[in-house]
Structure formats: structure tokens, C-alpha cells
Write a protein that holds these residues in place. Sequence first.
Motif, PDB file in Angstrom:
ATOM      1  N   VAL A  99      46.193  41.535  30.080  1.00 39.26           N
ATOM      2  CA  VAL A  99      46.731  41.917  31.183  1.00 39.26           C
ATOM      3  C   VAL A  99      45.711  42.402  32.311  1.00 39.26           C
ATOM      4  O   VAL A  99      46.237  42.315  33.371  1.00 39.26           O
ATOM      5  N   VAL A 100      44.788  42.863  31.882  1.00 40.02           N
ATOM      6  CA  VAL A 100      43.938  43.701  33.212  1.00 40.02           C
ATOM      7  C   VAL A 100      43.357  42.383  33.873  1.00 40.02           C
ATOM      8  O   VAL A 100      43.330  42.449  35.258  1.00 40.02           O
ATOM      9  N   ARG A 101      42.944  41.265  33.105  1.00 36.41           N
ATOM     10  CA  ARG A 101      42.683  40.107  33.903  1.00 36.41           C
ATOM     11  C   ARG A 101      43.650  39.699  34.929  1.00 36.41           C
ATOM     12  O   ARG A 101      43.355  39.000  36.000  1.00 36.41           O
ATOM     13  N   ARG A 102      44.928  39.635  34.591  1.00 35.89           N
ATOM     14  CA  ARG A 102      46.028  39.307  35.213  1.00 35.89           C
ATOM     15  C   ARG A 102      46.280  39.974  36.471  1.00 35.89           C
ATOM     16  O   ARG A 102      46.634  39.576  37.604  1.00 35.89           O
ATOM     17  N   GLY A 103      45.789  41.146  36.589  1.00 36.54           N
ATOM     18  CA  GLY A 103      45.646  42.041  37.853  1.00 36.54           C
ATOM     19  C   GLY A 103      46.900  43.029  37.570  1.00 36.54           C
ATOM     20  O   GLY A 103      48.099  42.699  36.876  1.00 36.54           O
ATOM     21  N   THR A 104      47.166  43.931  38.497  1.00 36.66           N
ATOM     22  CA  THR A 104      48.206  44.847  38.467  1.00 36.66           C
ATOM     23  C   THR A 104      49.359  44.090  39.175  1.00 36.66           C
ATOM     24  O   THR A 104      49.145  43.769  40.184  1.00 36.66           O
ATOM     25  N   ARG A 105      50.536  44.248  38.579  1.00 44.49           N
ATOM     26  CA  ARG A 105      51.640  43.607  39.217  1.00 44.49           C
ATOM     27  C   ARG A 105      52.069  44.464  40.604  1.00 44.49           C
ATOM     28  O   ARG A 105      51.940  45.799  40.606  1.00 44.49           O
TER      29      ARG A 105
END
Length: 221
Positions: free
Chosen positions: A112-118
Motif C-alpha cells: 500500500v505504501v509503495r502504491r503511494g497515498t491516494r
Amino acid sequence: MRVLLVEDDDRLAAALTTALARHGHRVTRAGLAVDALRLAGGADFVLLDLGLPDMDGLDVLRRLRRVSAVPLIVVTARTEEREVLRGLRSGADDYLVKPFRTAELMARMEAVVRRGTRPLPRRDDVVRVGDVLIDLETRHVTVAGEAVALTRREFDVLALLAREPGVVRSREEILDEVWGDPLLSASRSLDVHVAGLRAKTGRPGLVETLRGTGYRLGPPG
């Protein structure tokens, strides 16, 4: 990371706190929804149980998503596909069913952190459609300056459409979010409430029907 753990089970919360601390995280635990909403602003990541004693976790998630884009994983014993979909639609970045292994939780958090903040969706407290004002915070509706009395579910349907104007919501999605049961799609309950909204506001185009697709908030005028 500063992790907010929202979990009312003391034993599970203690075990998760220990595991998270071993991986270098600083954990704050909240056992109540009211505390979770108060503390979320200081967290880098939220782990949210849905079975809280003072408020359903999905309601906590929806309220949080109105003001925060903090990475969040639902951690719950609810296994039904409907619950998973409701959690993801309400803004969760991932959904993990208990019991689970600590290694899986850590891996999912890292993903989730790798995907970045939505990006934080635009959430106006007051939505205007022509001369209709919908106050999502106070649950107050006016038409041409005059207050309109709606039932709880009539407002809930209107608010769901108003939170993202222009977005089409399917019958099943509305019935799931408002009534908690998408199987009611064979009933006329939603149609009755939509008809009530149009009649009470005197604005037939306020809720637009897209046959075979669903409903959306109608354009001004």
C-alpha cells in the motif's frame, strides 16, 4: 511509521502492537471509533477493525475518507464478499481477513505504501444543484431557500449521490450502502425513496435515472 491500530480486542491489539513494534513502527491503539477519528490525523497508516462497539467500522472509514487520504487497511473477521466490496468501495486500500499471519500484514502494508497515498477526493460539505442545497454534514436540504423534510433513508440516498456528483451509482450499490442488502434490488424500496425525493423537493430532475445502469445526481436547471 506511526500506525493507528483500531481494534477493540485487547489480546489481538497487544499481539499486533508487539509485532508492529518489532518492524520499527510506533503504534497508537484505539478501541473505540470516536478515539480512532480523533487520532487518525496524527497517523501515517491506519489498521481498522470493522466490529467496533460504538460505531460500525465502515461508517468510521467513510467519515475518515471525507477528510483524510491516509493509507488504510481493513482488518476484520467479516469474510463475505459483500463486506469486502463495501470496504474497498468506502475507501480502504486493502482488506485483510482474520486470522492472518503477521508477515502477510506487513507485506500488504508495504504494498500500500509503495502504491503511494491516494488523492483525497473532493468533499464539499454543501453541494448545490440549481436552487437545491444539500448539506452533507448537518443533513439539511433546502430548495429555493426553503427547508425540505426528508426521511433518514431519503437523505442517505441523496447524500450518496451528492458526494460525487456526476458519478452513476448502480441500484445494487445504493441498496448495499443505504440498506445494507444488495439483494433488495428486486424490491421497489429504492424506487419509492427516489420518487419521494423528487416529490418533496419539487425537482423531478434532481435524481436522474439511467435505465439499466443506475442513478446519479441530476444537472442544475
